[in-house]
Design a protein around this motif. Structure first.
Motif, PDB file in Angstrom:
ATOM      1  N   GLU A 184       0.979  -1.195  -0.180  1.00 47.81           N
ATOM      2  CA  GLU A 184       0.037   0.002   0.094  1.00 47.81           C
ATOM      3  C   GLU A 184       0.981   1.183   0.245  1.00 47.81           C
ATOM      4  O   GLU A 184       1.357   1.792   0.941  1.00 47.81           O
ATOM      5  N   PRO A 185       1.338   1.707  -1.176  1.00 46.87           N
ATOM      6  CA  PRO A 185       2.574   2.781  -1.203  1.00 46.87           C
ATOM      7  C   PRO A 185       2.098   4.017  -0.526  1.00 46.87           C
ATOM      8  O   PRO A 185       2.879   4.574   0.163  1.00 46.87           O
ATOM      9  N   ASP A 186       0.999   4.398  -0.146  1.00 52.52           N
ATOM     10  CA  ASP A 186       0.692   5.711   0.320  1.00 52.52           C
ATOM     11  C   ASP A 186       1.061   5.430   1.695  1.00 52.52           C
ATOM     12  O   ASP A 186       1.460   6.388   2.687  1.00 52.52           O
ATOM     13  N   LEU A 187       1.052   4.245   2.266  1.00 52.67           N
ATOM     14  CA  LEU A 187       1.357   3.784   3.947  1.00 52.67           C
ATOM     15  C   LEU A 187       2.526   3.235   4.096  1.00 52.67           C
ATOM     16  O   LEU A 187       3.141   3.447   5.118  1.00 52.67           O
ATOM     17  N   ASP A 188       2.987   2.475   2.924  1.00 54.39           N
ATOM     18  CA  ASP A 188       3.962   1.685   3.293  1.00 54.39           C
ATOM     19  C   ASP A 188       5.515   2.262   2.969  1.00 54.39           C
ATOM     20  O   ASP A 188       6.614   1.632   3.288  1.00 54.39           O
ATOM     21  N   CYS A 189       5.473   3.485   2.108  1.00 55.11           N
ATOM     22  CA  CYS A 189       6.396   4.101   1.875  1.00 55.11           C
ATOM     23  C   CYS A 189       6.883   5.292   2.654  1.00 55.11           C
ATOM     24  O   CYS A 189       5.972   5.733   3.329  1.00 55.11           O
ATOM     25  N   VAL A 190       8.213   5.514   2.739  1.00 57.08           N
ATOM     26  CA  VAL A 190       8.676   6.542   3.503  1.00 57.08           C
ATOM     27  C   VAL A 190       8.020   7.968   3.315  1.00 57.08           C
ATOM     28  O   VAL A 190       7.768   8.684   4.204  1.00 57.08           O
ATOM     29  N   GLU A 191       8.047   8.206   2.025  1.00 60.87           N
ATOM     30  CA  GLU A 191       7.288   9.503   1.652  1.00 60.87           C
ATOM     31  C   GLU A 191       6.034   9.348   0.943  1.00 60.87           C
ATOM     32  O   GLU A 191       6.070   9.420  -0.222  1.00 60.87           O
ATOM     33  N   GLY A 192       5.018   8.690   1.712  1.00 61.24           N
ATOM     34  CA  GLY A 192       3.941   7.962   0.922  1.00 61.24           C
ATOM     35  C   GLY A 192       2.998   9.143   0.184  1.00 61.24           C
ATOM     36  O   GLY A 192       2.467   8.660  -0.778  1.00 61.24           O
ATOM     37  N   SER A 193       2.908  10.233   0.712  1.00 61.29           N
ATOM     38  CA  SER A 193       2.092  11.333  -0.038  1.00 61.29           C
ATOM     39  C   SER A 193       2.982  11.738  -1.345  1.00 61.29           C
ATOM     40  O   SER A 193       2.098  11.685  -2.363  1.00 61.29           O
ATOM     41  N   LYS A 194       4.297  11.722  -1.439  1.00 60.71           N
ATOM     42  CA  LYS A 194       4.874  11.789  -2.671  1.00 60.71           C
ATOM     43  C   LYS A 194       4.739  10.732  -3.751  1.00 60.71           C
ATOM     44  O   LYS A 194       4.294  10.935  -4.870  1.00 60.71           O
ATOM     45  N   VAL A 195       4.644   9.419  -3.301  1.00 62.97           N
ATOM     46  CA  VAL A 195       4.643   8.245  -4.092  1.00 62.97           C
ATOM     47  C   VAL A 195       3.231   8.170  -4.567  1.00 62.97           C
ATOM     48  O   VAL A 195       3.001   7.770  -5.735  1.00 62.97           O
ATOM     49  N   LEU A 196       2.039   8.384  -3.651  1.00 63.64           N
ATOM     50  CA  LEU A 196       0.966   8.565  -4.046  1.00 63.64           C
ATOM     51  C   LEU A 196       0.435   9.393  -5.164  1.00 63.64           C
ATOM     52  O   LEU A 196      -0.134   9.319  -6.215  1.00 63.64           O
ATOM     53  N   ARG A 197       1.168  10.602  -5.175  1.00 64.82           N
ATOM     54  CA  ARG A 197       0.948  11.645  -6.242  1.00 64.82           C
ATOM     55  C   ARG A 197       1.622  11.251  -7.679  1.00 64.82           C
ATOM     56  O   ARG A 197       0.943  11.169  -8.387  1.00 64.82           O
ATOM     57  N   GLY A 198       2.680  10.362  -7.359  1.00 69.97           N
ATOM     58  CA  GLY A 198       3.269  10.096  -8.610  1.00 69.97           C
ATOM     59  C   GLY A 198       2.666   9.017  -9.392  1.00 69.97           C
ATOM     60  O   GLY A 198       2.481   8.816 -10.533  1.00 69.97           O
ATOM     61  N   LEU A 199       1.928   8.106  -8.518  1.00 63.92           N
ATOM     62  CA  LEU A 199       1.115   6.976  -9.052  1.00 63.92           C
ATOM     63  C   LEU A 199      -0.038   7.549  -9.609  1.00 63.92           C
ATOM     64  O   LEU A 199      -0.611   6.826 -10.673  1.00 63.92           O
ATOM     65  N   ILE A 200      -0.769   8.518  -9.088  1.00 62.81           N
ATOM     66  CA  ILE A 200      -1.705   9.143  -9.614  1.00 62.81           C
ATOM     67  C   ILE A 200      -1.511   9.858 -11.061  1.00 62.81           C
ATOM     68  O   ILE A 200      -2.324   9.740 -11.904  1.00 62.81           O
ATOM     69  N   ASP A 201      -0.256  10.237 -10.953  1.00 61.13           N
ATOM     70  CA  ASP A 201       0.225  11.089 -12.249  1.00 61.13           C
ATOM     71  C   ASP A 201       0.502  10.038 -13.491  1.00 61.13           C
ATOM     72  O   ASP A 201       0.559  10.312 -14.778  1.00 61.13           O
ATOM     73  N   ALA A 202       0.978   8.612 -13.109  1.00 61.17           N
ATOM     74  CA  ALA A 202       1.273   7.720 -13.940  1.00 61.17           C
ATOM     75  C   ALA A 202       0.324   7.342 -15.019  1.00 61.17           C
ATOM     76  O   ALA A 202      -1.053   7.439 -14.883  1.00 61.17           O
ATOM     77  N   GLU A 203       0.737   6.898 -16.112  1.00 60.95           N
ATOM     78  CA  GLU A 203      -0.323   6.785 -17.405  1.00 60.95           C
ATOM     79  C   GLU A 203      -1.015   5.353 -17.253  1.00 60.95           C
ATOM     80  O   GLU A 203      -2.303   5.385 -17.506  1.00 60.95           O
ATOM     81  N   PHE A 204      -0.532   4.511 -16.598  1.00 63.03           N
ATOM     82  CA  PHE A 204      -0.993   3.047 -16.389  1.00 63.03           C
ATOM     83  C   PHE A 204      -0.581   2.362 -15.266  1.00 63.03           C
ATOM     84  O   PHE A 204       0.651   2.237 -14.951  1.00 63.03           O
ATOM     85  N   VAL A 205      -1.587   2.058 -14.256  1.00 57.74           N
ATOM     86  CA  VAL A 205      -0.904   1.619 -12.925  1.00 57.74           C
ATOM     87  C   VAL A 205      -1.817   0.284 -12.731  1.00 57.74           C
ATOM     88  O   VAL A 205      -3.003   0.059 -12.835  1.00 57.74           O
ATOM     89  N   VAL A 206      -1.069  -0.997 -12.360  1.00 56.93           N
ATOM     90  CA  VAL A 206      -1.483  -2.175 -12.074  1.00 56.93           C
ATOM     91  C   VAL A 206      -1.231  -2.384 -10.313  1.00 56.93           C
ATOM     92  O   VAL A 206      -0.250  -2.232 -10.179  1.00 56.93           O
ATOM     93  N   GLN A 207      -2.227  -2.317  -9.641  1.00 51.52           N
ATOM     94  CA  GLN A 207      -2.069  -3.001  -8.235  1.00 51.52           C
ATOM     95  C   GLN A 207      -2.361  -4.268  -8.070  1.00 51.52           C
ATOM     96  O   GLN A 207      -3.336  -4.913  -8.278  1.00 51.52           O
ATOM     97  N   ALA A 208      -1.471  -5.026  -7.639  1.00 50.04           N
ATOM     98  CA  ALA A 208      -1.606  -6.557  -7.349  1.00 50.04           C
ATOM     99  C   ALA A 208      -1.640  -6.566  -5.716  1.00 50.04           C
ATOM    100  O   ALA A 208      -0.336  -6.437  -5.262  1.00 50.04           O
ATOM    101  N   SER A 209      -2.496  -6.885  -5.387  1.00 50.45           N
ATOM    102  CA  SER A 209      -2.643  -6.785  -3.611  1.00 50.45           C
ATOM    103  C   SER A 209      -3.797  -7.903  -3.313  1.00 50.45           C
ATOM    104  O   SER A 209      -4.660  -8.006  -3.899  1.00 50.45           O
ATOM    105  N   ALA A 210      -3.575  -8.207  -1.833  1.00 46.93           N
ATOM    106  CA  ALA A 210      -4.858  -8.805  -1.312  1.00 46.93           C
ATOM    107  C   ALA A 210      -5.881  -7.808  -0.629  1.00 46.93           C
ATOM    108  O   ALA A 210      -6.927  -8.215  -0.350  1.00 46.93           O
TER     109      ALA A 210
END
Length: 758
Positions: A523-549
């Motif tokens: 869960e990148p927004d919570l698992d990354c040390v700078e989660g809010s930045k990573v979340l913004r980067g994923l929102i801006d990405a053209e195509f994102v796949v989330q494989a998760s439980a």
């Protein structure tokens, strides 16, 4: 060595051993309740009375030291009569509720009463009643009338957990085991009291009345929440995980597990559990089948490869809790697509350089436990490594010099340990403290400098590891790492750590607009040390796949959701910090349409036409990618590090840590763990000196502003165990996501109550 005879068998045992140990070596079982091999001798249940030649009366085997030529009989008429008498007394007040007792089927009192109990009781008076006490959300003390006062739970708290949370009050038949002044039991190891209770007085509150022990199948497994790799038994009924208990492994977790490992199974069936593939269609999320979902992923990745001028714009974030098999196939998948942008170091600082290293503990767990001096830098030990901390605590009790360098937090509960609290930017300099060098130089035996996960995730990671390596070399100590995640060492072996493989790290790979991104198990927004930045980067990405439980917040940024199995539903391997690979099998079938992660990656490799993706089992993946010379590859040799400065300009300094029950997606969803005090840490903690300088008191409302303009409004908590001029904040929590960075300078301003956001 001392030679003696037990039941006609001559044995040799170490001088100072107790008769119960010698009897075990001779193959003679001595019944007992209060005795436990990991606890001090109490000798208060008297069930272990044995017949010692020339002794005027039976003696307790647990408290009688051996002597040369001693002749002992454990099954003589004298011994059996004494044991039966003790059993009669124990059963006088014991309630007759075995049919509804959770301990039924695994109760020592029940088992021994068959062999040593009478067919009827001579005691006709009313049995005593002990009223219910609420000692917290994890351990139930509702049936304390069953207690036989063995005091195992009391001694466990004092001697293993490091804090006496239970004690015995009153005397005689009025004796009771109580928590102090109505407090709850809050140790991160409290669940072990359930295991060591020989009767059903202390039971698991989440498990109460859920199943009988004989109804459940047992599956050996490995705990997936920290890098120690505790061995556990997953108990299953009707394809549902009902309970998790320790599997004894003396070289790793002994006979204990942490509460995080024990109770986190509740999160497996959380409300947002992802059980079917989903795709975003015309802005709406729809459930679909695997073939359709994988085809969408295939087309999205193919488009990204076709349109990319730099294939490194295809990125992958993979959880350090993923299995080695998943990591190895993830690396092969990214290599096949021509991208080096893969990283499992979600909580690593951007300037950490581990190129050429394959970091690990540097020794076995037992060697750390036997050390004479240990320096831990950049770690809140009880939060990060609860069971390894217990090992270090035992070393401290035996006289080891222990020094902890961090920004403060939980007291590590180690006798005579030196606690050097300072802000993260000062940790490297603190390692030059005279007390640190003196402790290491004064030791002739094992000595360690251990780098914790808080140090690794700080922007000062480079200089901290450089200074730690320098200190270890100059004092002859062993340099070791306390990594983040169940497979942290495995992530280096698999080559998915950007800090070691030269690829883009999490922060860099999403800094620009990524063509495609795969988030695997995190869960990148919570698992990354700078989660809010990573979340913004994923929102801006053209195509994102989330494989998760779990779904989590993925619908904010993902285009496809793929349900992959948590560790209880897949087979795989974790490599712990001591470099030990531990393979486990699925305990239950995958829920719904969930699939093991390694299978999903294998199919993606096949769809993309990549070579060497023909695997039929996780065992085949392990055989193909696990290096035969793994022990030889592990090394803590470090390259030159980047030194990062910080200009505070008179501001306070932020320091971040991951609370023990916010470390990963499963733990965050465990209801009982969420009810504990440890799951509700204060969002902003400061020292008394800092509070006085700012004119603040506990409970005052503040606005915290980080160096990048992110703000947090919260009640402040004044804690004497926090470094001066430092604000300690928890990461991995939704409440602190408004901060843009959790390190560096910060300002604190008081606000009036009605301005605080709800």
């Amino acid at each position: 060595m001392v030679e003696l005879e037990i039941d006609g068998v001559k044995v040799e045992v170490a001088e100072g051993s107790m008769l119960i140990t010698a009897a075990e070596q001779a193959g003679s079982y001595v019944p007992h309740f209060c005795y436990h091999k990991k606890l001090s001798i109490a000798a208060n249940c008297r069930m272990c009375l044995v017949d010692v030649e020339k002794a005027p009366k039976p003696l307790p085997a647990c408290a009688t030291p051996v002597s040369p030529g001693m002749i002992v009989r454990t099954k003589s008429e004298k011994a059996i009569s004494a044991q039966k008498s003790v059993m009669e007394f124990l059963l006088i007040n014991h309630p007759l509720d075995c049919p509804i007792c959770d301990q039924g089927g695994e109760c020592q009192l029940q088992d021994l009463s068959v062999g040593y109990g009478g067919v009827a009781s001579r005691y006709q008076e009313e049995k005593r009643v002990v009223f219910f006490k609420d000692i917290g959300p994890l351990v139930s003390a509702k049936e304390m009338s069953r207690c036989i006062h063995c005091t195992r739970c009391v001694r466990f708290g004092q001697e293993v957990a490091g804090i006496m949370e239970l004690g015995m009050a009153n005397r005689g038949e009025h004796s009771e085991i109580l928590s102090f002044v109505g407090d709850s039991v809050d140790s991160e190891l409290s669940g072990n009291m359930i295991d060591i209770c020989p009767v059903g007085a202390l039971t698991s509150k989440p498990f109460r009345y859920q199943a009988r022990t004989w109804e459940m199948a047992r599956r050996k497994s490995v705990a997936p929440h920290d890098s120690l790799g505790s061995n556990v038994v997953v108990q299953v009924k009707a394809d549902k995980v009902m309970r998790i208990v320790p599997q004894e492994n003396e070289s790793i977790n002994e006979c204990w597990i942490s509460d995080r490992d024990r109770f986190s199974y509740e999160g497996l069936l959380a409300a947002d559990r992802l059980t079917e593939p989903m795709i975003k269609k015309n802005g709406q999320w729809v459930t679909t089948d695997w073939q359709t979902a994988l085809n969408v992923v295939f087309e999205g990745l193919k488009k990204a490869r076709r349109e990319s001028t730099d294939l490194n714009s295809i990125a992958m974030l993979i959880s350090p809790n993923s299995t080695f098999e998943e990591m190895a196939l993830a690396k092969a998948l990214m290599d096949g697509m021509g991208s080096t942008s893969i990283d499992a170091g979600l909580r690593h600082g951007a300037n950490l350089n581990l190129t050429g290293a394959m970091p690990w503990l540097g020794a076995s767990v037992q060697q750390v436990a036997d050390a004479e001096s240990i320096v831990v830098v950049g770690s809140d030990p009880r939060n990060d490594q609860p069971l390894l901390t217990q090992r270090i605590r035992q070393a401290a009790k035996q006289g080891a010099r222990v020094l902890v360098v961090n920004a403060g937090g939980l007291d590590s509960l180690m006798p005579k340990a030196v606690w050097l609290m300072s802000a993260p930017s000062m940790w490297a300099d603190t390692l030059h403290h005279k007390a640190v060098a003196d402790a290491l130089n004064a030791s002739e035996g094992g000595k360690f400098v251990l780098i914790g996960q808080q140090a690794l995730m700080s922007p000062f990671a480079g200089q901290i590891v450089a200074k730690a390596a320098e200190l270890a070399k100059s004092t002859g100590a062993t340099l070791g790492f306390l990594g983040d995640g169940a497979n942290w060492v495995g992530s280096f072996v698999a080559g998915v750590q950007a800090s070691a493989n030269g690829g883009k790290n999490v922060q860099a790979m999403l800094a620009g607009q990524a063509k495609a991104a795969i988030v695997f198990g995190a869960e990148p927004d919570l698992d990354c040390v700078e989660g809010s930045k990573v979340l913004r980067g994923l929102i801006d990405a053209e195509f994102v796949v989330q494989a998760s439980a779990f779904v989590g917040n993925a619908k904010q940024y993902a285009d496809v959701l793929l349900p992959i199995a948590p560790s209880t539903e897949t087979s795989g391997t974790f490599i712990n910090i001591a470099g030990t690979p531990q393979t486990f099998k699925a305990a239950v079938r995958p829920l719904g349409e969930t699939r093991p992660g390694w299978k999903v990656l294998r199919v993606l490799g096949n769809l993309l036409g990549l070579e060497n993706f023909e695997f039929n089992s996780s065992e085949e993946v392990l055989s193909a990618f696990m290096p035969a010379d793994l022990p030889a590859r592990l090394n803590n040799s470090l390259p030159e590090q980047t030194v990062t400065g910080v200009d505070l300009n008179g501001k306070l300094e932020l320091a971040a840590y991951a609370p023990i029950y916010d470390t990963d997606s499963v733990v965050r969803r465990a209801d009982s763990l969420r009810k504990t005090k440890a799951a509700k840490p204060a969002l902003a903690q400061i020292s008394a000196q800092t509070a006085e300088a700012l004119g603040l008191n506990t409970g005052d409302k503040i606005q915290l502003t980080d160096s990048e303009g992110g703000t947090l409004q919260a009640a402040v908590f004044v804690n004497k165990n926090i470094a001066d001029n430092t604000v300690l904040v928890p990461m991995g929590r939704i409440e602190t996501q408004s901060l843009r960075t959790v390190f560096g300078g910060a300002t604190v301003e008081a606000v009036v109550a009605d301005e605080v956001q709800a």
